[in-house]
Scaffold this active site. Structure first.
Site, PDB file in Angstrom:
ATOM      1  N   ASP A 125      43.723  35.573  39.621  1.00 32.07           N
ATOM      2  CA  ASP A 125      44.854  34.797  40.121  1.00 32.07           C
ATOM      3  C   ASP A 125      44.458  34.307  41.511  1.00 32.07           C
ATOM      4  OD1 ASP A 125      45.025  36.845  41.872  1.00 32.07           O
ATOM      5  OD2 ASP A 125      47.044  37.449  41.351  1.00 32.07           O
ATOM      6  N   SER A 126      45.349  33.551  42.144  1.00 34.67           N
ATOM      7  CA  SER A 126      44.983  32.927  43.418  1.00 34.67           C
ATOM      8  C   SER A 126      45.481  33.725  44.611  1.00 34.67           C
ATOM      9  CB  SER A 126      45.607  31.536  43.471  1.00 34.67           C
ATOM     10  OG  SER A 126      47.014  31.663  43.388  1.00 34.67           O
ATOM     11  N   GLY A 127      46.183  34.798  44.360  1.00 40.32           N
ATOM     12  CA  GLY A 127      46.763  35.552  45.464  1.00 40.32           C
ATOM     13  C   GLY A 127      48.134  35.045  45.863  1.00 40.32           C
ATOM     14  N   GLY A 128      48.537  33.893  45.315  1.00 43.82           N
ATOM     15  CA  GLY A 128      49.825  33.309  45.673  1.00 43.82           C
ATOM     16  C   GLY A 128      50.988  34.256  45.435  1.00 43.82           C
ATOM     17  N   ASP A 150      49.066  28.578  44.775  1.00 46.43           N
ATOM     18  CA  ASP A 150      50.403  28.015  44.612  1.00 46.43           C
ATOM     19  C   ASP A 150      51.412  28.861  45.366  1.00 46.43           C
ATOM     20  OD1 ASP A 150      50.091  30.288  43.023  1.00 46.43           O
ATOM     21  OD2 ASP A 150      51.716  29.675  41.709  1.00 46.43           O
ATOM     22  N   GLY A 158      55.853  31.298  38.189  1.00 44.67           N
ATOM     23  CA  GLY A 158      57.199  31.386  38.743  1.00 44.67           C
ATOM     24  C   GLY A 158      58.252  31.801  37.743  1.00 44.67           C
ATOM     25  N   ASP A 160      49.333  37.772  30.858  1.00 45.95           N
ATOM     26  CA  ASP A 160      48.914  38.973  31.587  1.00 45.95           C
ATOM     27  C   ASP A 160      50.182  39.661  32.049  1.00 45.95           C
ATOM     28  OD1 ASP A 160      49.523  37.120  33.944  1.00 45.95           O
ATOM     29  OD2 ASP A 160      49.122  39.042  34.912  1.00 45.95           O
ATOM     30  N   CYS A 201      49.846  54.165  14.386  1.00 45.11           N
ATOM     31  CA  CYS A 201      48.966  53.528  15.380  1.00 45.11           C
ATOM     32  C   CYS A 201      47.557  54.116  15.304  1.00 45.11           C
ATOM     33  CB  CYS A 201      49.553  53.727  16.772  1.00 45.11           C
ATOM     34  SG  CYS A 201      48.500  53.131  18.111  1.00 45.11           S
ATOM     35  N   CYS A 236      45.299  54.046  17.844  1.00 49.00           N
ATOM     36  CA  CYS A 236      44.706  54.241  19.179  1.00 49.00           C
ATOM     37  C   CYS A 236      44.257  55.688  19.351  1.00 49.00           C
ATOM     38  CB  CYS A 236      45.695  53.836  20.273  1.00 49.00           C
ATOM     39  SG  CYS A 236      46.838  55.134  20.769  1.00 49.00           S
ATOM     40  N   CYS A 270      47.105  58.247  19.758  1.00 48.72           N
ATOM     41  CA  CYS A 270      47.868  58.558  18.544  1.00 48.72           C
ATOM     42  C   CYS A 270      47.010  59.257  17.494  1.00 48.72           C
ATOM     43  CB  CYS A 270      48.487  57.286  17.971  1.00 48.72           C
ATOM     44  SG  CYS A 270      49.830  56.648  18.999  1.00 48.72           S
ATOM     45  N   HIS A 326      47.444  54.019  24.783  1.00 48.28           N
ATOM     46  CA  HIS A 326      48.310  53.588  23.695  1.00 48.28           C
ATOM     47  C   HIS A 326      48.862  52.185  23.926  1.00 48.28           C
ATOM     48  CE1 HIS A 326      51.248  53.357  20.553  1.00 48.28           C
ATOM     49  NE2 HIS A 326      52.059  52.888  21.479  1.00 48.28           N
TER      50      HIS A 326
END
Lengths: 383, 383
Positions: free
Chosen positions: B99-102, B153, B225, B275, B313, B315, B318, B344
């Site tokens: 990301d840009s840190g914004g 941004d 945003g 994300d 599941c 994983c 589990c 998990h």
């Protein structure tokens, strides 16, 4: 039933070093075949801190420790019994050894009162009042269901008067007898019991304690009450006094030891089994063990060390990550930091034991020991 | 050089759902071939919290996130450049997006001052003063060396006046142009740049912002945003306004979203990438996501649940551990607790994306979506 299970336990010394007391052995339990000398990672609360059971399996760890005192308080031995025992509760298919809680209970100081019956203590968690007797501890250890269980003893603090130590040794001897009686009465054969030799740093008491326990015929023997603050010289002296009295055919476990070089010295004096929180605890504080000595990871001078902890090490931390990265993880409080440090140190402990065992079997233990100690004790200088 | 690298980047939509906006695509970067829709685990400080890079690889995670603001402060982008870039620094062979840190800088509130030039802010760690400009952020992102990088941004807080949002959108637009200029001037072609659409919850501003960014011709587009406190209805409305304006041939990334059902709804509206810290952060607090909704692990009512989090599941948590054991680990503060919970939830997020992608490719997305949402939203009752 008991007889069927008991056949699954055996200990065999397959090689004795002709120049030292070092032994290589095979300890069979219903859950694993354990090659000795062995280091047993400590899983106090049913978890070897930061590691998963799959990671321990990948390391070919065959036996880990659980702490009776902690497991009794949380989650409780009744819950563990209901879960089908500690192996099933924590999803660990290897062997387990439980201590008796003696060390923890006697570490509580102001929170406990010793009587011949047992020890009244207050939980370090909520202050609630509890009684441990030799009989109740065996009942708890049976419920937890480890393969190897320990008799309830008083771990004598250091320093202590000869008089106190003598009285304590007598009591530990009586408790050992009561543990043995309770165990033989109630066991289903899925576990074997170790006695714990005490005696502080007094040679006469070490002899007395060991001889009385040997007379009781335990399945295995622990050397307790060492590495509690006494000089190392005295610790090794006590080991040297104890191991010749112990039956050659039975496993010998030095409790709570220790540093890598101390374990090598102890193997040299006839010890087979070890446990210690050092590799896990120190790792969480940013300090790891290597064949070149201790390495501190969470320091500014590691910031641009783009090399592994130990380039010769085969652990996942050394194969995949640099000191600079691990230092960054420590600096930023990431959980991967203690994970990687622990992965390294436990690997190093287990590998050191395996190397030592090979050296014993191949009749080159004294040379291996000297080389290991020379390299290990030439500690990496901290800039 | 730049041209050679750039050929390694491509995005292709291979299937569009005929009944919804859902798309399945393939995003190629120099480090990985990423199948979309994709969830990108967040590795804020160069670590997806509690997980190792080997665990992420075992999950076939192809792309993770790093946060420019955090990495700039610790370990610093110069150190990362010296290490050979973030991939090498953290030992991650897959793709990375920064990301840009914004978002972080604008979350600092009292600690920052916005000017047309950029943002002056104080570090949350030591209070030191820093300036982020569109140009400096691109320089930092180039040093970090992620495959996909984001323009700088302003992430507008919610709620906000139309007037503030309008001014902010204009500024973000100007910054986007400066980012693009700086990127094209200095890139070695090893990275591609995404623009970030803003506009708060105002349809006219969303249209304006998106159209102006599309005119600049970024390699990909993010919708920023959102998920900042506005009603979900409005979040989906803004997505519905934005995606039709975005070029069909370019990847669309909804930043910071989100809950599993929200991601399904967003895919349905034409989003490709996500994300969110929810699966990792909530896991550390004892709460995990399953196909049956949320499950709280660190509660007394789990004490004797000797079954996995989700028996269906696959994983590692589990397959190997019970709720009772994980609850015990949380109660006793063991690091394995957040590890298993995170293992998990990240598995569930990645698997959900893969299932969703298959459903899109096999032309059965609407049915899959309805079934998923029905089952997921019928949350497990807490006794």
């Amino acid at each position: 039933m008991a007889a069927v299970h008991k056949q699954k336990f055996s200990f065999e010394v397959i090689r004795v070093c002709p120049h030292t007391g070092a032994r290589a052995g095979i300890l069979r339990t219903p859950h694993a075949v354990i090659e000795t000398p062995v280091f047993m990672p400590v899983g106090t609360q049913a978890s070897v801190k930061t590691m998963s059971q799959q990671e321990l399996e990948a390391y070919d760890a065959r036996i880990i420790l659980g702490n009776t005192y902690h497991l009794y308080l949380r989650p409780g031995h009744d819950l563990i019994r209901e879960a089908g025992g500690l192996h099933r509760f924590m999803g660990w298919n290897g062997s387990i050894l439980t201590d008796s809680g003696g060390y923890q209970v006697f570490s509580l100081n102001d929170l406990r009162k010793i009587t011949p019956e047992g020890v009244v203590f207050r939980s370090h968690i909520d202050g609630s009042r509890h009684l441990f007797t030799p009989e109740s501890v065996i009942e708890i250890e049976h419920a937890i269901g480890a393969d190897l269980i320990m008799a309830f003893d008083e771990c004598i603090p250091y320093p202590v008067s000869h008089e106190y130590a003598a009285r304590s040794c007598l009591m530990t001897g009586e408790w050992a007898e009561r543990c043995l009686g309770e165990h033989e009465k109630t066991t289903d054969g899925a576990q074997v019991l170790f006695g714990i030799c005490q005696g502080s740093v007094f040679p006469d008491l070490r002899v007395l304690s060991t001889e009385s326990l040997v007379a009781m015929d335990f399945w295995g023997y622990a050397i307790g009450g060492l590495a509690v603050g006494e000089p190392k010289r005295q610790m090794f002296e006590m080991i040297e006094i104890t191991t010749p009295i112990l039956p050659e055919s039975k496993p010998r476990y030095l409790m709570g030891v220790g540093y890598p070089d101390d374990m090598v010295e102890a193997v040299s004096r006839g010890v087979d089994m070890f446990d210690c929180v050092l590799p896990t605890r120190n790792a969480r504080n940013g300090s790891v063990f290597t064949r070149n000595g201790k390495v501190i990871l969470n320091k500014a001078y590691q910031a641009k060390e783009f090399t592994p902890i130990d380039p010769e090490c085969g652990c996942p931390a050394c194969r995949n990550y640099s000191r600079a990265y691990i230092r960054h993880l420590f600096q930023t409080g990431e959980i991967l930091a203690p994970r990687l440090a622990t992965l390294h140190s436990i690997y190093f402990y287990l590998e050191t034991m395996r190397e030592m065992r090979s050296a014993i079997i191949e009749n080159r233990f004294p040379h291996w020991r000297d080389e290991f100690l020379r390299r290990y004790r030439n500690e990496e200088p901290n800039p």
